[in-house]
Write a protein that holds these residues in place. Structure first.
Motif, PDB file in Angstrom:
ATOM      1  N   LEU A 198       0.932  -1.039  -0.125  1.00  0.00           N
ATOM      2  CA  LEU A 198      -0.112  -0.214   0.197  1.00  0.00           C
ATOM      3  C   LEU A 198       1.017   1.331   0.054  1.00  0.00           C
ATOM      4  CD1 LEU A 198      -2.689  -1.017   2.657  1.00  0.00           C
ATOM      5  CD2 LEU A 198      -2.778  -0.981   0.180  1.00  0.00           C
ATOM      6  N   PRO A 199       0.326   2.526  -0.338  1.00  0.00           N
ATOM      7  CA  PRO A 199       1.296   3.714  -0.338  1.00  0.00           C
ATOM      8  C   PRO A 199       1.890   4.034   0.780  1.00  0.00           C
ATOM      9  CG  PRO A 199      -0.749   3.842  -1.709  1.00  0.00           C
ATOM     10  CD  PRO A 199      -1.178   2.691  -1.164  1.00  0.00           C
ATOM     11  N   TYR A 200       1.015   3.934   1.938  1.00  0.00           N
ATOM     12  CA  TYR A 200       1.793   4.338   3.023  1.00  0.00           C
ATOM     13  C   TYR A 200       2.714   3.234   3.750  1.00  0.00           C
ATOM     14  CZ  TYR A 200      -0.367   0.302   5.909  1.00  0.00           C
ATOM     15  OH  TYR A 200      -0.645  -0.824   6.494  1.00  0.00           O
ATOM     16  N   GLN A 201       2.764   2.012   3.232  1.00  0.00           N
ATOM     17  CA  GLN A 201       3.755   1.204   3.276  1.00  0.00           C
ATOM     18  C   GLN A 201       5.130   1.383   2.623  1.00  0.00           C
ATOM     19  OE1 GLN A 201       1.557  -2.392   2.428  1.00  0.00           O
ATOM     20  NE2 GLN A 201       1.640  -3.109   4.554  1.00  0.00           N
ATOM     21  N   LEU A 202       4.620   2.067   1.242  1.00  0.00           N
ATOM     22  CA  LEU A 202       5.862   2.382   0.386  1.00  0.00           C
ATOM     23  C   LEU A 202       6.540   3.681   1.073  1.00  0.00           C
ATOM     24  CD1 LEU A 202       4.197   2.182  -3.110  1.00  0.00           C
ATOM     25  CD2 LEU A 202       5.813   0.628  -2.342  1.00  0.00           C
ATOM     26  N   ARG A 203       5.917   4.538   1.652  1.00  0.00           N
ATOM     27  CA  ARG A 203       6.402   5.658   2.271  1.00  0.00           C
ATOM     28  C   ARG A 203       7.325   5.257   3.387  1.00  0.00           C
ATOM     29  NH1 ARG A 203       1.450   8.026   0.889  1.00  0.00           N
ATOM     30  NH2 ARG A 203       0.375   7.645   2.857  1.00  0.00           N
ATOM     31  N   GLU A 204       6.959   4.114   4.149  1.00  0.00           N
ATOM     32  CA  GLU A 204       7.737   3.645   5.153  1.00  0.00           C
ATOM     33  C   GLU A 204       9.243   2.915   4.643  1.00  0.00           C
ATOM     34  OE1 GLU A 204       4.963   0.976   7.165  1.00  0.00           O
ATOM     35  OE2 GLU A 204       4.075   2.614   8.432  1.00  0.00           O
ATOM     36  N   LEU A 205       8.756   2.231   3.647  1.00  0.00           N
ATOM     37  CA  LEU A 205       9.889   1.634   2.907  1.00  0.00           C
ATOM     38  C   LEU A 205      10.991   2.716   2.455  1.00  0.00           C
ATOM     39  CD1 LEU A 205      11.592  -0.738   1.829  1.00  0.00           C
ATOM     40  CD2 LEU A 205      10.100  -0.686  -0.381  1.00  0.00           C
ATOM     41  N   PHE A 206      10.439   3.837   1.719  1.00  0.00           N
ATOM     42  CA  PHE A 206      11.491   4.715   1.379  1.00  0.00           C
ATOM     43  C   PHE A 206      12.347   5.491   2.525  1.00  0.00           C
ATOM     44  CE2 PHE A 206      12.046   9.273   0.629  1.00  0.00           C
ATOM     45  CZ  PHE A 206      12.910   9.374  -0.578  1.00  0.00           C
ATOM     46  N   VAL A 207      11.359   5.754   3.666  1.00  0.00           N
ATOM     47  CA  VAL A 207      12.272   6.252   4.880  1.00  0.00           C
ATOM     48  C   VAL A 207      13.317   5.337   5.463  1.00  0.00           C
ATOM     49  CG1 VAL A 207      11.954   6.866   7.217  1.00  0.00           C
ATOM     50  CG2 VAL A 207      10.441   7.680   5.534  1.00  0.00           C
ATOM     51  N   SER A 245       3.062  17.822  -1.661  1.00  0.00           N
ATOM     52  CA  SER A 245       3.550  18.463  -0.502  1.00  0.00           C
ATOM     53  C   SER A 245       2.930  17.381   0.726  1.00  0.00           C
ATOM     54  CB  SER A 245       2.782  19.768  -0.315  1.00  0.00           C
ATOM     55  OG  SER A 245       3.425  20.653  -1.356  1.00  0.00           O
ATOM     56  N   TYR A 246       1.609  16.842   0.591  1.00  0.00           N
ATOM     57  CA  TYR A 246       1.282  15.826   1.517  1.00  0.00           C
ATOM     58  C   TYR A 246       2.159  14.852   1.719  1.00  0.00           C
ATOM     59  CZ  TYR A 246      -2.217  13.209   3.999  1.00  0.00           C
ATOM     60  OH  TYR A 246      -2.748  12.616   4.972  1.00  0.00           O
ATOM     61  N   VAL A 247       2.791  14.273   0.704  1.00  0.00           N
ATOM     62  CA  VAL A 247       3.532  12.912   0.738  1.00  0.00           C
ATOM     63  C   VAL A 247       4.668  13.484   1.591  1.00  0.00           C
ATOM     64  CG1 VAL A 247       5.151  11.304  -0.679  1.00  0.00           C
ATOM     65  CG2 VAL A 247       2.590  11.764  -1.227  1.00  0.00           C
ATOM     66  N   LEU A 248       5.671  14.618   1.113  1.00  0.00           N
ATOM     67  CA  LEU A 248       6.596  15.024   1.793  1.00  0.00           C
ATOM     68  C   LEU A 248       6.472  15.375   3.233  1.00  0.00           C
ATOM     69  CD1 LEU A 248       8.015  17.571  -0.707  1.00  0.00           C
ATOM     70  CD2 LEU A 248       9.394  15.629   0.037  1.00  0.00           C
ATOM     71  N   THR A 249       5.265  15.756   3.489  1.00  0.00           N
ATOM     72  CA  THR A 249       4.907  16.159   5.152  1.00  0.00           C
ATOM     73  C   THR A 249       4.830  14.536   5.730  1.00  0.00           C
ATOM     74  OG1 THR A 249       3.467  17.806   4.441  1.00  0.00           O
ATOM     75  CG2 THR A 249       3.183  16.787   6.591  1.00  0.00           C
ATOM     76  N   GLU A 250       4.190  13.563   5.250  1.00  0.00           N
ATOM     77  CA  GLU A 250       4.154  12.294   5.707  1.00  0.00           C
ATOM     78  C   GLU A 250       5.705  11.588   5.923  1.00  0.00           C
ATOM     79  OE1 GLU A 250       1.128  10.284   6.598  1.00  0.00           O
ATOM     80  OE2 GLU A 250       0.742  12.302   6.678  1.00  0.00           O
ATOM     81  N   ILE A 251       6.614  12.015   4.785  1.00  0.00           N
ATOM     82  CA  ILE A 251       7.661  11.332   5.204  1.00  0.00           C
ATOM     83  C   ILE A 251       8.524  12.153   6.107  1.00  0.00           C
ATOM     84  CG2 ILE A 251      10.010  11.255   3.862  1.00  0.00           C
ATOM     85  CD1 ILE A 251       8.391  10.865   1.297  1.00  0.00           C
ATOM     86  N   ASP A 252       8.229  13.584   6.235  1.00  0.00           N
ATOM     87  CA  ASP A 252       8.877  14.067   7.324  1.00  0.00           C
ATOM     88  C   ASP A 252       8.483  13.517   8.766  1.00  0.00           C
ATOM     89  OD1 ASP A 252      10.541  16.408   8.205  1.00  0.00           O
ATOM     90  OD2 ASP A 252       8.884  17.512   8.621  1.00  0.00           O
ATOM     91  N   ILE A 253       7.364  13.421   8.960  1.00  0.00           N
ATOM     92  CA  ILE A 253       7.110  12.592  10.233  1.00  0.00           C
ATOM     93  C   ILE A 253       7.603  11.556  10.479  1.00  0.00           C
ATOM     94  CG2 ILE A 253       4.880  11.941  11.475  1.00  0.00           C
ATOM     95  CD1 ILE A 253       3.129  14.008   9.745  1.00  0.00           C
ATOM     96  N   LEU A 254       7.776  10.548   9.568  1.00  0.00           N
ATOM     97  CA  LEU A 254       8.426   9.209   9.695  1.00  0.00           C
ATOM     98  C   LEU A 254       9.806   9.535  10.042  1.00  0.00           C
ATOM     99  CD1 LEU A 254       6.738   7.227   7.009  1.00  0.00           C
ATOM    100  CD2 LEU A 254       6.475   7.083   9.551  1.00  0.00           C
ATOM    101  N   LEU A 255      10.693  10.479   9.298  1.00  0.00           N
ATOM    102  CA  LEU A 255      11.888  10.781   9.560  1.00  0.00           C
ATOM    103  C   LEU A 255      12.156  11.161  11.039  1.00  0.00           C
ATOM    104  CD1 LEU A 255      12.955  12.193   6.349  1.00  0.00           C
ATOM    105  CD2 LEU A 255      13.746  10.137   7.260  1.00  0.00           C
ATOM    106  N   LYS A 256      11.112  12.441  11.541  1.00  0.00           N
ATOM    107  CA  LYS A 256      11.347  12.858  12.810  1.00  0.00           C
ATOM    108  C   LYS A 256      11.399  12.155  13.906  1.00  0.00           C
ATOM    109  CE  LYS A 256      10.010  17.632  11.450  1.00  0.00           C
ATOM    110  NZ  LYS A 256       8.873  18.425  11.552  1.00  0.00           N
ATOM    111  N   ASN A 257      10.443  10.861  13.588  1.00  0.00           N
ATOM    112  CA  ASN A 257      10.295   9.764  14.662  1.00  0.00           C
ATOM    113  C   ASN A 257      11.655   9.000  14.820  1.00  0.00           C
ATOM    114  OD1 ASN A 257       7.405  10.343  15.227  1.00  0.00           O
ATOM    115  ND2 ASN A 257       6.910   8.936  13.568  1.00  0.00           N
ATOM    116  N   ALA A 258      12.474   9.170  13.815  1.00  0.00           N
ATOM    117  CA  ALA A 258      13.836   8.384  13.945  1.00  0.00           C
ATOM    118  C   ALA A 258      14.829   9.433  13.935  1.00  0.00           C
ATOM    119  CB  ALA A 258      14.171   7.660  12.392  1.00  0.00           C
ATOM    120  N   GLY A 259      14.689  10.545  14.579  1.00  0.00           N
ATOM    121  CA  GLY A 259      15.584  11.482  14.694  1.00  0.00           C
ATOM    122  C   GLY A 259      16.138  12.375  13.482  1.00  0.00           C
TER     123      GLY A 259
END
Length: 447
Positions: A54-63, A113-127
């Motif tokens: 799913l798209p949200y899983q692809l975002r997690e894989l990208f991170v 912009s929305y996808v970048l925001t989601e990726i930024d949230i995942l990255l901030k969770n990892a510091g």
């Protein structure tokens, strides 16, 4: 890597220099030296996962790839797979904007912009952050529109189509209309946020002017809200609503009323990004409606800029329109003095309102009118104008001190044989020309 390869470096800039060019980052210098591999392996991984994930899983894989796999060019990898990792957002946008193509440049920017925001949230969770990997930052306006149906509807217009319409309409404005158009556009462009009242009798082209303004402002990607005091009149404006529907003005209005718009809601976000408000048939509304909107806009817009609390309508350019010769607001069991005191001209907002007049009757400019019909239409328009100006002689009955009786010209009356219309179904093709009028008596009352 560079410390092992570059010989005789005396500074960090020397380490980033290759063939006379200083690269902005050590990673870029390594890329130029050919010390890094390409990102084909990570691109294949995302492409393969897109078949089942799913798209949200692809975002997690990208991170995950960014954090642990030494991606050489994160920005290029993101752009290559942005459509797949943002597919769910594009789907929601496409359906929320009534079928507008999500591949359009403006809507595509919202997805990005929305996808970048989601990726930024995942990255901030990892510091980490987007800036750490040199990824682009999301656009704040694009973030706020996602999920806000009101904003999405107001920004879903076909910009190419309305730009063509605006250019065509602009060329058809007469000199009087163009002067008013320029004054309103100058208020928008300069950010002065003036309040205008465009005063013109029926046929002077107010609705055409409104449509030209709306298309011109929306073609620039700005938000323009159109309201009219009656539901029928609002249908003549693209995207039109009644003011009570759009601004949540209370039906039981009083001197200290406020609109039911809460801060941080979708409607409040729409108001904060609005550049122009057009309010047609304004004389029909009670002055407390305008004052309630003024207080509400000042309160909402002052959240971002406290200085807007001291500006009329929160600094938004507002254009009111109508004709005081026509029907004023209706107050049950009210006398003439009470109706007049409830008009917008008795409001404190009127002191800061720029009055502009439309005086040329555009209905008489049509080339399709016959000479006889043109003359009749001109005479009728002139008579109506005289009634509105109080230039037609009237009489006041002794038992009705609030009423005036006006004598109707004979050419506006139905002929004697056509006056009894009850139970009569005449073929319109057989009706005499004079039967198109509606008056059946020689006088009527102006109460």
């Amino acid at each position: 890597m560079l410390l092992h390869i570059v010989r005789g470096a005396k500074s960090y800039s020397n380490l980033r220099t290759f063939e006379g060019q200083v690269y902005p980052t050590f990673q870029a210098a390594c890329q130029a030296l050919g010390l890094l591999g390409d990102d084909r392996e990570w691109s294949f991984a995302l492409a393969d996962a897109a078949h089942w994930a799913l798209p949200y899983q692809l975002r997690e894989l990208f991170v995950t790839l960014l954090l642990f796999c030494n991606v050489t060019d994160p920005s290029a990898l993101f752009e290559e797979h942005m459509s797949s990792i943002g597919q769910d957002v594009a789907y929601r946008l496409n359906h929320a904007t009534l079928g507008i193509d999500s591949s359009a440049p403006s809507l595509k920017q919202y997805v990005r912009s929305y996808v970048l925001t989601e990726i930024d949230i995942l990255l901030k969770n990892a510091g980490r952050t987007l800036a750490h990997f040199h990824l682009p930052q999301p656009t704040m306006q694009s973030i706020s529109i996602i999920g806000n149906r009101l904003l999405m509807d107001e920004q879903a217009y076909d910009l190419d189509k309305i730009s063509i319409e605006a250019a065509d309409q602009l060329g058809k404005l007469n000199l009087n209309q163009r002067n008013i158009y320029d004054a309103i556009v100058n208020s928008l462009d300069s950010g002065t946020g003036h309040t205008f009242f465009v005063y013109g009798y029926g046929g002077t082209g107010k609705t055409f002017l409104w449509n030209t303004l709306l298309n011109s402002v929306r073609a620039q990607g700005k938000i323009a809200l159109a309201v009219a005091s009656s539901g029928i009149a609002s249908l003549l404006l693209p995207g039109g609503h009644t003011p009570h529907s759009r601004f949540k003005i209370p039906l039981d209005i009083h001197e200290h009323s406020l609109c039911s718009i809460k801060k941080n809601t979708h409607l409040a976000q729409l108001v904060q990004q609005t550049s122009l408000v057009i309010w047609d048939e304004a004389p029909v509304n009670h002055r407390h409606c305008f004052e309630a909107l003024d207080r509400t806009l000042r309160d909402i817009l002052a959240s971002n800029d406290p200085s807007l609390a001291n500006r009329q309508f929160g600094g938004i350019t507002v254009v009111l329109g109508g004709d005081f010769r026509q029907t004023l607001l209706v107050l049950p069991h009210a006398r003439k003095q009470e109706i007049l005191s409830s008009s917008i001209t008795r409001s404190h907002l009127w002191l800061n309102c720029i009055l502009m007049r439309l005086t040329e009757n555009m209905r008489l400019q049509s080339s399709s009118l016959s000479d006889a019909y043109h003359q009749r239409l001109e005479e009728f328009a002139e008579w109506l104008l005289q009634v509105g100006e109080g230039a037609v002689p009237d009489s006041c009955p002794a038992d009705q001190d609030d009423a005036s009786w006006i004598k109707i010209p004979e050419y506006l009356l139905l002929p004697t044989e056509a006056r009894n219309l009850s139970g009569c179904h005449m073929d319109k093709r057989k009706q005499p020309a004079s039967s198109q009028t509606i008056f059946t008596d020689s006088t009527f009352s102006l109460a």
